[in-house]
Write a protein that holds these residues in place. Structure first.
Motif, PDB file in Angstrom:
ATOM      1  N   ASN A  89       0.855  -1.171   0.000  1.00 48.16           N
ATOM      2  CA  ASN A  89       0.000   0.000   0.000  1.00 48.16           C
ATOM      3  C   ASN A  89       0.903   1.237   0.000  1.00 48.16           C
ATOM      4  N   LEU A  90       0.945   1.969  -1.101  1.00 50.91           N
ATOM      5  CA  LEU A  90       1.802   3.150  -1.185  1.00 50.91           C
ATOM      6  C   LEU A  90       1.158   4.379  -0.548  1.00 50.91           C
ATOM      7  N   ASP A  91      -0.121   4.308  -0.262  1.00 51.29           N
ATOM      8  CA  ASP A  91      -0.810   5.381   0.445  1.00 51.29           C
ATOM      9  C   ASP A  91      -0.649   5.141   1.948  1.00 51.29           C
ATOM     10  N   HIS A  92      -1.098   6.047   2.710  1.00 50.74           N
ATOM     11  CA  HIS A  92      -1.163   5.902   4.170  1.00 50.74           C
ATOM     12  C   HIS A  92       0.204   5.628   4.799  1.00 50.74           C
ATOM     13  N   ASP A  93       1.154   6.512   4.603  1.00 50.67           N
ATOM     14  CA  ASP A  93       2.422   6.356   5.306  1.00 50.67           C
ATOM     15  C   ASP A  93       2.247   6.496   6.812  1.00 50.67           C
ATOM     16  N   ASP A  94       1.106   7.015   7.229  1.00 48.49           N
ATOM     17  CA  ASP A  94       0.822   7.079   8.664  1.00 48.49           C
ATOM     18  C   ASP A  94       0.511   5.689   9.228  1.00 48.49           C
ATOM     19  N   TRP A  95       0.372   4.675   8.379  1.00 48.27           N
ATOM     20  CA  TRP A  95       0.154   3.307   8.838  1.00 48.27           C
ATOM     21  C   TRP A  95       1.456   2.566   9.133  1.00 48.27           C
ATOM     22  N   ILE A  96       2.593   3.216   8.939  1.00 49.83           N
ATOM     23  CA  ILE A  96       3.868   2.609   9.312  1.00 49.83           C
ATOM     24  C   ILE A  96       3.939   2.584  10.835  1.00 49.83           C
ATOM     25  N   LEU A  97       4.269   1.428  11.389  1.00 48.77           N
ATOM     26  CA  LEU A  97       4.303   1.295  12.842  1.00 48.77           C
ATOM     27  C   LEU A  97       5.448   2.100  13.430  1.00 48.77           C
ATOM     28  N   VAL A  98       5.160   2.803  14.506  1.00 50.44           N
ATOM     29  CA  VAL A  98       6.186   3.565  15.220  1.00 50.44           C
ATOM     30  C   VAL A  98       6.496   2.859  16.533  1.00 50.44           C
ATOM     31  N   ASP A  99       7.686   3.091  17.030  1.00 46.53           N
ATOM     32  CA  ASP A  99       8.134   2.429  18.255  1.00 46.53           C
ATOM     33  C   ASP A  99       7.314   2.879  19.466  1.00 46.53           C
ATOM     34  N   ASN A 100       7.303   2.008  20.457  1.00 45.86           N
ATOM     35  CA  ASN A 100       6.715   2.259  21.780  1.00 45.86           C
ATOM     36  C   ASN A 100       5.200   2.444  21.791  1.00 45.86           C
ATOM     37  N   LEU A 101       4.525   1.988  20.758  1.00 45.64           N
ATOM     38  CA  LEU A 101       3.064   1.949  20.785  1.00 45.64           C
ATOM     39  C   LEU A 101       2.619   0.502  20.910  1.00 45.64           C
ATOM     40  N   THR A 102       1.465   0.284  21.533  1.00 44.52           N
ATOM     41  CA  THR A 102       0.910  -1.065  21.507  1.00 44.52           C
ATOM     42  C   THR A 102       0.294  -1.274  20.131  1.00 44.52           C
ATOM     43  N   LEU A 103       0.046  -2.525  19.798  1.00 45.47           N
ATOM     44  CA  LEU A 103      -0.545  -2.822  18.495  1.00 45.47           C
ATOM     45  C   LEU A 103      -1.922  -2.185  18.361  1.00 45.47           C
ATOM     46  N   GLN A 104      -2.689  -2.177  19.452  1.00 46.10           N
ATOM     47  CA  GLN A 104      -4.006  -1.532  19.429  1.00 46.10           C
ATOM     48  C   GLN A 104      -3.866  -0.040  19.164  1.00 46.10           C
ATOM     49  N   ASP A 105      -2.923   0.602  19.850  1.00 48.26           N
ATOM     50  CA  ASP A 105      -2.724   2.039  19.683  1.00 48.26           C
ATOM     51  C   ASP A 105      -2.216   2.386  18.283  1.00 48.26           C
ATOM     52  N   ALA A 106      -1.560   1.430  17.637  1.00 45.89           N
ATOM     53  CA  ALA A 106      -1.049   1.656  16.278  1.00 45.89           C
ATOM     54  C   ALA A 106      -2.151   1.509  15.230  1.00 45.89           C
ATOM     55  N   GLY A 107      -3.346   1.129  15.637  1.00 45.27           N
ATOM     56  CA  GLY A 107      -4.465   1.032  14.706  1.00 45.27           C
ATOM     57  C   GLY A 107      -4.738  -0.370  14.204  1.00 45.27           C
ATOM     58  N   MET A 108      -4.062  -1.358  14.771  1.00 49.00           N
ATOM     59  CA  MET A 108      -4.287  -2.735  14.323  1.00 49.00           C
ATOM     60  C   MET A 108      -5.497  -3.340  15.022  1.00 49.00           C
ATOM     61  N   VAL A 109      -6.115  -4.293  14.326  1.00 51.11           N
ATOM     62  CA  VAL A 109      -7.193  -5.105  14.887  1.00 51.11           C
ATOM     63  C   VAL A 109      -6.931  -6.548  14.450  1.00 51.11           C
ATOM     64  N   ASP A 110      -7.749  -7.461  14.914  1.00 45.58           N
ATOM     65  CA  ASP A 110      -7.604  -8.861  14.522  1.00 45.58           C
ATOM     66  C   ASP A 110      -7.734  -8.987  13.003  1.00 45.58           C
ATOM     67  N   GLN A 111      -6.862  -9.780  12.390  1.00 46.27           N
ATOM     68  CA  GLN A 111      -6.829 -10.045  10.949  1.00 46.27           C
ATOM     69  C   GLN A 111      -6.321  -8.872  10.112  1.00 46.27           C
ATOM     70  N   THR A 112      -5.677  -7.896  10.736  1.00 45.68           N
ATOM     71  CA  THR A 112      -5.041  -6.822   9.969  1.00 45.68           C
ATOM     72  C   THR A 112      -3.866  -7.412   9.210  1.00 45.68           C
ATOM     73  N   GLU A 113      -3.790  -7.163   7.906  1.00 43.58           N
ATOM     74  CA  GLU A 113      -2.667  -7.670   7.122  1.00 43.58           C
ATOM     75  C   GLU A 113      -1.532  -6.658   7.185  1.00 43.58           C
ATOM     76  N   MET A 114      -0.329  -7.173   7.478  1.00 42.74           N
ATOM     77  CA  MET A 114       0.846  -6.337   7.654  1.00 42.74           C
ATOM     78  C   MET A 114       1.882  -6.617   6.574  1.00 42.74           C
ATOM     79  N   THR A 115       2.794  -5.665   6.370  1.00 43.19           N
ATOM     80  CA  THR A 115       3.947  -5.871   5.509  1.00 43.19           C
ATOM     81  C   THR A 115       5.199  -5.609   6.328  1.00 43.19           C
TER      82      THR A 115
END
Length: 134
Positions: A89-115
């Motif tokens: 996904n070349l859009d949404h660079d704000d979806w890149i995970l940043v350090d020191n956040l929980t997965l929930q706080d990073a916007g993930m939910v069950d079955q979220t596909e990651m790269t």
């Protein structure tokens, strides 16, 4: 596969598919699935679990293990639109995970596909998203 951490006090655990991208231009990628992922893990814990799962997986070729992976990004969330790009996904660079956040706080939910990929390679590919299929 991920195993629940002893310090994790989760009431539910997620299943997260991770697309491991070695080359954007040549579409060299493999997918692994992590089960029992705790939503309260930090992004560093999750990346560590992905690296461990890659080392133990029979799906990931040895050449992938020699590559430098240093970045994780949400490919798409369940029940939402998918990207037209077959690699990432070349859009949404704000979806890149940043350090020191929980997965929930990073916007993930069950079955979220990651790269999982190399950040420098992603920057070059984003400037010129061409595929070199021979």
């Amino acid at each position: 596969m991920a195993s629940p951490s002893a310090s994790c006090e989760c009431t539910s655990h997620w299943t997260i598919p991770v697309r491991v991208i070695r080359s954007f231009e040549y579409r060299t990628l493999r997918t692994i699935v992590l089960r029992n992922v705790c939503p309260l893990w930090t992004t560093q814990q999750f990346i560590s679990e992905v690296a461990s799962a890659m080392a133990q997986s029979k799906v990931i070729p040895k050449v992938f293990l020699k590559h430098s992976f240093d970045c994780m990004k949400i490919l798409h969330k369940p029940h939402s639109f998918k990207t037209n790009n077959p690699v990432i996904n070349l859009d949404h660079d704000d979806w890149i995970l940043v350090d020191n956040l929980t997965l929930q706080d990073a916007g993930m939910v069950d079955q979220t596909e990651m790269t999982y990929f190399n950040r420098a390679d992603y920057g070059q590919y984003k400037l010129n998203p061409q595929h070199k299929i021979s």
